[in-house]
Design a protein around this motif. Structure first.
Motif, PDB file in Angstrom:
ATOM      1  N   MET A 128       1.664   8.391   0.598  1.00  0.00           N
ATOM      2  CA  MET A 128       2.849   8.154  -0.223  1.00  0.00           C
ATOM      3  C   MET A 128       2.636   8.705  -1.627  1.00  0.00           C
ATOM      4  SD  MET A 128       5.881   7.054  -0.001  1.00  0.00           S
ATOM      5  CE  MET A 128       6.983   7.418  -1.342  1.00  0.00           C
ATOM      6  N   ARG A 129       1.401   8.548  -2.125  1.00  0.00           N
ATOM      7  CA  ARG A 129       1.123   9.071  -3.458  1.00  0.00           C
ATOM      8  C   ARG A 129       1.265  10.581  -3.484  1.00  0.00           C
ATOM      9  NH1 ARG A 129      -4.289   8.056  -5.591  1.00  0.00           N
ATOM     10  NH2 ARG A 129      -4.616   7.113  -3.560  1.00  0.00           N
ATOM     11  N   GLU A 188      -8.042   2.833  -5.295  1.00  0.00           N
ATOM     12  CA  GLU A 188      -7.270   4.061  -5.058  1.00  0.00           C
ATOM     13  C   GLU A 188      -6.379   4.397  -6.249  1.00  0.00           C
ATOM     14  OE1 GLU A 188      -7.007   6.246  -2.549  1.00  0.00           O
ATOM     15  OE2 GLU A 188      -8.693   5.308  -1.518  1.00  0.00           O
ATOM     16  N   PRO A 194       2.711   0.912  -4.213  1.00  0.00           N
ATOM     17  CA  PRO A 194       2.297  -0.223  -5.047  1.00  0.00           C
ATOM     18  C   PRO A 194       3.154  -0.376  -6.299  1.00  0.00           C
ATOM     19  CG  PRO A 194       0.449   1.256  -4.574  1.00  0.00           C
ATOM     20  CD  PRO A 194       1.684   1.959  -4.142  1.00  0.00           C
ATOM     21  N   PHE A 251       0.820  -1.204   0.000  1.00  0.00           N
ATOM     22  CA  PHE A 251       0.000   0.000   0.000  1.00  0.00           C
ATOM     23  C   PHE A 251       0.856   1.257   0.000  1.00  0.00           C
ATOM     24  CE2 PHE A 251      -4.557  -0.752   0.228  1.00  0.00           C
ATOM     25  CZ  PHE A 251      -4.574  -2.138   0.251  1.00  0.00           C
ATOM     26  N   THR A 252       1.974   1.221   0.695  1.00  0.00           N
ATOM     27  CA  THR A 252       2.806   2.421   0.732  1.00  0.00           C
ATOM     28  C   THR A 252       3.294   2.768  -0.667  1.00  0.00           C
ATOM     29  OG1 THR A 252       3.515   1.864   2.957  1.00  0.00           O
ATOM     30  CG2 THR A 252       4.833   3.484   1.788  1.00  0.00           C
ATOM     31  N   LEU A 265      -7.082  -1.463  -2.884  1.00  0.00           N
ATOM     32  CA  LEU A 265      -5.925  -0.740  -3.417  1.00  0.00           C
ATOM     33  C   LEU A 265      -6.204  -0.256  -4.838  1.00  0.00           C
ATOM     34  CD1 LEU A 265      -2.976   0.164  -3.126  1.00  0.00           C
ATOM     35  CD2 LEU A 265      -2.294  -2.037  -4.018  1.00  0.00           C
ATOM     36  N   LYS A 297      -1.889   5.037   4.024  1.00  0.00           N
ATOM     37  CA  LYS A 297      -0.487   4.910   3.609  1.00  0.00           C
ATOM     38  C   LYS A 297      -0.359   5.193   2.122  1.00  0.00           C
ATOM     39  CE  LYS A 297       1.045   1.686   7.027  1.00  0.00           C
ATOM     40  NZ  LYS A 297       2.178   0.892   7.391  1.00  0.00           N
ATOM     41  N   ASN A 298      -1.272   4.590   1.382  1.00  0.00           N
ATOM     42  CA  ASN A 298      -1.232   4.750  -0.063  1.00  0.00           C
ATOM     43  C   ASN A 298      -1.449   6.201  -0.452  1.00  0.00           C
ATOM     44  OD1 ASN A 298      -3.064   4.449  -2.832  1.00  0.00           O
ATOM     45  ND2 ASN A 298      -1.224   3.198  -2.721  1.00  0.00           N
ATOM     46  N   GLN A 299      -2.436   6.837   0.179  1.00  0.00           N
ATOM     47  CA  GLN A 299      -2.743   8.227  -0.164  1.00  0.00           C
ATOM     48  C   GLN A 299      -1.572   9.143   0.169  1.00  0.00           C
ATOM     49  OE1 GLN A 299      -6.266   8.248   2.210  1.00  0.00           O
ATOM     50  NE2 GLN A 299      -7.619   8.315   0.438  1.00  0.00           N
TER      51      GLN A 299
END
Lengths: 649, 556
Positions: free
Chosen positions: B190-191, A392, A218, A215-216, A389, B186-188
């Protein structure tokens, strides 16, 4: 080092490298002189050290030093200090060489060699490794060496696992660290080390750990690779499974010899006609197994005692060329693959349905329900996470993983409740692969093949869908056509063969008008006698290698492929060569080849077709085909009656 | 200070520049001017270096704040003033004004006071440096870094009203490790970081890669709107705004926000943060702190100046300015020792009330009509607080920064509160104790105190009244978490004064930021105004600088 762009050399660099080459050449010739004359003096060793410190890739120099060490050891009184100093000198040279190029195989190997002699301190090696892994935490040479040292020093796997955690937490873009983690965990799980049992608990924690990376970032693939390994650990049964067999459990097989069963009304699906008095026995496992032989497999038979059966493994079995008497006796009809020759199977005519057979093909599965509940739950959970994921961010490897997860899930569900279930996700998976082909055209062939597997699974998943592809072949009067049911998988854009375990019973297979470049896997369909591969993308005879294991193949259509159109079959990374060791030396190849023919063109064909009992071959529409080649084939295949629709006399 | 020791007279009596007060900006300018070959006299009325930027022991700290908070009438004029050539210039009494107000020092335990000398309390706290700060570059360039040693700040947190800390995931590795963030968060996050990095990389390149760049419209919009547009959840938004981009005011209520951060500035601050992470290989994160306190910085620059020939005299108050009768220009200063020192240029501490030069035609009315030119910001002040405790606010870390975002303590909280805890391993307090610095911008002392007290309340167990000597932690009845006990505290409100360039220039007071960037920018500007021809710390190739070119001395 990773992520450092290469710089174009400057003119002054070129001069410097020329000077360096000059120096290296001088050192090299001195070294070779010493090597040949077995001179192992201090000065001679110094020359090799100089050479290696400038160019660690000089394998001869490393070997020379090994010989020198052995020579000097045998000539020194077993004074421990002398021995120690000899080895420390080697370690010093290696260290200097590694400073020059820390990815030198020769240097790392030499160090291993020195350490394995057991005269050097292992602790110092760990410090050295720390330095190397700080400089480049992904250096797989250092990781390899670390495993070696850890084993030598007896560092517990738990400790090393903690080390991988530490490095992954520093930077999770580290294939080597993830890989070492999988290696260590495999050991720990296998040995049920305290804290690493049950397996399910450990895997859940590992999934959670890798999710953080996925997730950090992808786009970083290292975590996904570890995820794939975890998925494999989740779905792979702990012991090999017998997936399917032929003959199916409980089926009646009547083996005839010399046509003595002629005229008897038999179900074409359970009878098997064999003139040679042999019949194939196929055990299809989910992974490679060992020890399958007459003592581990029992065949229960009404008329024959187990001991009367003679076992011959396929790989070593040499098909007896038919005696001329047989060849003469056979008046073979030509098989036409045209659509008009087929008519669809009537599902209501049950008396000789292949489907009755189909249901018995699968092996009954029995295993712990609790464990499979966990497996299914894990897969459902992973599917949900990857979907989250993908909601997003658009991510190729995420889509690929989702496709794999969905397929694994379907396989698991159908495994637990065979045939009661439709492949619920296959349409979605096909769509995912289509998306991927568009997003990632570089790897479209890979996705295409994965898609082919899904398609084949759709077709073979249940009797209804399979029946749609089953046809009667009109020409079924000949006794050589044991059953006239033809499985037609033509026009499906297949680029790969799969799901063969469901198709072990097939004798007649139509794979024409697909995009096959390879037919790997087809060798399991041992009953196959009639095979149509026309209008595909096969580009070499080597691609037909699996056919060599099909001992009953009589009719083969490989017309309209690309054989001979490409000098090298890039699909298989093979080029034809008389040096290829697939062919024994007892074959007199020249006897068959026309004098002015290009030997390499025919060599492959010869290697594949020799010993075949084909009666009918269609090869028109390939780049290689001409009159000369045809006459060559006729020589190689004396049993041929029909070539490209023409009867031979 | 009252008993001025008898000094030998200063020789020579003529300088290119006289600097009064050894605050950081003055010290930097003294060092820069000395490096440029100017003769500089640097004076301070205190017995220590640093003035408003100093690090002091407990007793010095208390007396410094007290001395600077009462209005000081001018020093008694030495009778010798007439000894000067009265025809040439007049001596104008130099007035100071209080820089601190509402000083409130409370001692709950005798422990800190007994160890007073072991403390180095930053008067301008909380302060830290970003590894990529211009201040770090300046220290390296000027050679001041050779007198300094730093340590990493271990962590950065966001704090809430219950005193709960959450880590600020400020890097890829930190996002990976932080289990308090959900996977999607986390994804948001890091993006978002990647987007910023892509923008910065594209902006660096000569040809504009318009795809990776953030549009001009977005850059001019408020940063908070940009974050909303990126669909970042509130928790992450607040971390980016207040813990990474270090916004002071509540960015979400634009109508009351005094300082709306626009996207361009926000991105610059993110860039500073990110280039700070990993600038020095042995630094743990983005932030560092000088061992023995922030006061070391001014001393390092003063030493640098001294090496270049600057003359230092401490404990020497300036009592009057010498103004030329004809032109009204400042000619020099009169020291408490009675000596007159002459110089064309004068740079003074912000606590002095600097008179505006008056046209020479009316020399008589000059003293009375003098206007103040270095204006005190009447609308805005900084409230600062120092707390001393025996245990760390977070059990496993000793040195860390944290922030209370606006509205995190109570709904009306309009300003962020910044805080830094420093432990004894940085040489700021006796071992076994910790020092906490707090600050917030405020409109007035009342508001500032309210903010700081709310923060203190969330962090500490306040000692039971009537038993102030009880220094052991008071266990709350439900035994959940034991908050540290407050041993000693100081709360004070500081005026914000910007420096100015005139014939008598003055420097700035410490601002409300964590680092020195704004202050240093103003200082560099001031130097260039004072010496338009001179380079600010020219690159030197002298051998003395070569040995320490490997960077900052950073203890890991």
């Amino acid at each position: 080092m990773h992520g450092r762009p290469r710089k174009a050399p400057k003119p002054e660099d070129a001069a410097a490298s020329a000077a360096k080459a000059e120096k290296l050449r001088a050192l090299q010739s001195q070294l070779l002189h010493n090597h040949h004359n077995q001179i192992y003096t201090k000065e001679a060793l110094e020359i090799s050290a100089k050479l290696l410190e400038a160019n660690p890739e000089s394998y001869t120099a490393w070997n020379y030093r090994k010989l020198a060490v052995e020579h000097n050891l045998s000539h020194s009184e077993s004074d421990p200090d002398t021995v120690k100093s000899i080895f420390s000198e080697e370690l010093r040279v290696v260290e200097n060489s590694l400073k020059q190029n820390f990815k030198s195989y020769g240097a790392w190997h030499h160090r291993k060699w020195v350490l394995s002699k057991g005269h050097s301190s292992v602790d110092h090696e760990l410090q050295l490794l720390d330095r190397f892994q700080r400089a480049d935490s992904r250096n797989f040479h250092a990781w390899n060496y670390r495993r070696f040292i850890a084993a030598l020093k007896g560092i517990p796997d738990e400790e090393e696992l903690k080390y991988t955690t530490k490095l992954i937490e520093t930077n999770f873009s580290n294939y080597s660290a993830w890989h070492n983690r999988s290696v260590l965990l495999s050991h720990l799980l296998q040995n049920k080390v305290k804290g690493f049992f049950p397996k399910e608990k450990v895997l859940v924690e590992e999934y959670e750990f890798v999710h953080q990376a996925l997730f950090t970032d992808p786009d970083d693939q290292s975590g996904w690779f570890y995820h794939l390994w975890l998925l494999d650990q989740t779905v792979k049964p702990e012991t090999p499974l017998l997936v399917s067999t032929w003959p199916a459990h409980g089926s009646d097989i009547i083996v005839s010899a010399e046509g003595c069963l002629d005229g008897r009304a038999l179900s074409p699906f359970t009878s098997f006609h064999s003139d040679a008095g042999t019949f194939p026995l196929i055990l299809y496992f989910n992974e490679a197994v060992e020890g399958v032989n007459s003592s581990t497999v029992t065949v229960k038979s009404v008329f024959t005692e187990n001991k009367d059966l003679v076992w011959k493994p396929l790989a070593t079995m040499c098909v007896q060329p038919l005696s001329s008497k047989h060849a003469e006796r056979q008046s073979v009809e030509m098989i036409l693959w045209r659509d008009v020759n087929f008519h669809f199977y009537d599902a209501h005519v049950q008396e000789s349905s292949p489907i009755a057979y189909f249901d018995r093909l699968s092996i009954k599965k029995d295993h712990e329900p609790a464990a499979s509940k966990w497996h299914a739950k894990t897969l459902v959970n992973e599917i949900a996470l990857v979907r989250q994921l993908l909601s997003e961010i658009d991510c190729k490897i995420g889509k690929l993983t989702l496709a794999r997860l969905l397929m694994a899930h379907d396989a698991m569900v159908s495994y637990m409740a065979p045939h009661s279930h439709k492949k619920v996700h296959s349409e979605e998976v096909l769509q995912l692969y289509s998306d991927l082909m568009e997003l990632d055209p570089m790897h479209s062939q890979y996705y295409k093949e994965a898609q082919s597997l899904v398609l084949l699974q759709q077709v073979t998943s249940n009797r209804e869908s399979l029946l749609k592809h089953c046809c009667h072949h009109r020409v079924s009067t000949s006794s050589s056509v044991g059953n006239s049911v033809c499985l037609r998988l033509n026009n499906l854009s297949l680029s790969r063969i799969g799901c063969v375990e469901q198709l072990l019973w097939v004798q007649m297979l139509d794979l024409s008008h697909n995009e096959l470049r390879s037919i790997d896997g087809l060798e399991a369909m041992q009953l196959l006698s009639f095979l149509n591969l026309s209008h595909n993308k096969l580009s070499s005879f080597t691609a037909l290698e699996p056919l060599r294991l099909l001992k009953l193949l009589k009719v083969l259509d490989i017309s309209y492929n690309e054989i001979g159109a490409h000098p090298v079959d890039t699909r298989r990374y093979l080029c034809s060569s008389p040096l290829s060791h697939t062919v024994g030396s007892d074959w007199n190849f020249n006897e068959f080849v026309p004098d002015d023919a290009k030997v390499t063109n025919y060599w492959e064909a010869f290697a594949i077709f020799r010993g075949f009992n084909l009666t009918q071959l269609d090869i028109v529409g390939n780049a290689i085909t001409d009159e000369k080649f045809k006459s060559f084939l006729i020589k190689v295949l004396p049993t041929l009656k029909w070539v490209d629709g023409e009867e031979l006399h | 200070m009252d008993e001025t020791p008898s000094y030998p007279p200063i020789e020579p009596t003529d300088f290119d520049l006289i600097v009064v007060g050894t605050g950081l900006p003055q010290s930097v300018i003294a060092a820069a001017a000395s490096s440029a070959g100017k003769s500089v006299l640097h004076l301070d009325s205190n017995s220590f270096y640093g003035s408003h930027f100093s690090s002091l022991n407990l007793d010095e700290f208390s007396s410094f704040l007290t001395s600077q908070s009462a209005v000081h009438s001018s020093h008694p004029n030495p009778p010798s003033s007439v000894a000067a050539d009265a025809a040439e210039y007049v001596a104008l009494d130099l007035k100071t004004r209080p820089m601190y107000s509402d000083v409130e020092i409370t001692s709950h335990s005798s422990d800190p006071v007994e160890h007073s000398r072991k403390f180095n309390l930053d008067v301008s706290g909380p302060r830290v440096l970003f590894c990529a700060d211009a201040a770090v570059d300046l220290m390296l360039k000027s050679g001041a870094s050779q007198y300094l040693e730093f340590k990493s700040i271990d962590a950065s947190f966001v704090c809430d009203a219950d005193g709960r800390f959450s880590t600020v995931p400020d890097s890829r590795a930190a996002i990976f490790k932080d289990r308090s963030l959900s996977l999607t968060e986390k994804n948001q996050l890091m993006r978002f970081f990647k987007l910023i990095q892509g923008h910065l990389a594209a902006s660096d390149e000569a040809e504009n890669d318009s795809n990776a760049r953030i549009s001009e419209d977005d850059l001019e919009s408020p940063f908070v709107e940009f974050l909303n547009k990126m669909r970042l959840p509130p928790k992450i938004k607040s971390m980016i705004l207040y813990a990474i981009a270090m916004a002071d005011y509540d960015q979400d209520s634009i109508e009351v926000c005094k300082d709306v951060l626009d996207t361009k500035i926000g991105i610059d601050r993110l860039a500073l943060y990110h280039s700070s992470v990993g600038r020095f290989p042995n630094a743990l994160g983005a932030l560092i702190y000088p061992i023995y306190g922030q006061g070391e910085l001014t001393q390092a620059f003063c030493r640098r100046a001294a090496v270049k020939g600057c003359i230092y005299v401490l404990r020497m108050p300036v009592i009057a300015l010498l103004m030329e009768k004809e032109s009204g220009h400042c000619k020099g200063v009169r020291l408490a020792s009675g000596q007159d020192i002459f110089s064309q240029k004068l740079l003074v501490d912000p606590s002095f009330i600097v008179p505006v030069p008056v046209a020479p035609s009316q020399p008589d009315c000059m003293p009375e009509s003098s206007q103040v030119i270095n204006l005190v910001d009447a609308k805005q002040k900084v409230a600062r607080g120092i707390c001393i405790m025996k245990s760390s606010l977070k059990p496993d870390v000793s040195n860390f920064v944290f922030v209370y975002p606006p509205r995190s303590l109570y709904p009306e909280q309009a300003m962020a509160i910044r805080a830094v805890q420093i432990g004894s391993n940085l040489g700021v307090c006796p071992s076994g104790m910790f020092v906490l610095y707090l600050s917030t911008l405020c409109n007035d002392a009342t508001q500032g105190k309210e903010l700081l007290q709310a923060a203190i309340k969330s962090l500490f167990t306040l000692p039971v009244s009537g038993n102030p000597e009880n220094s052991s932690s008071v266990h709350s009845e439900n035994m959940e978490e034991v908050k540290p006990t407050l041993l000693w505290s100081a709360l004070y409100t500081q005026e914000l004064v910007m420096g100015s360039f005139e014939s008598i220039s003055s420097t700035s007071m410490p601002d409300g930021n964590l680092n020195y960037n704004v202050l240093l920018d103003a200082t560099v500007k001031l130097f260039h105004q004072m010496y338009p021809q001179e380079e600010f710390f020219p690159e030197t190739t002298s051998p003395e600088n070569v040995e320490d070119d490997d960077g900052l001395s950073l203890e890991s």
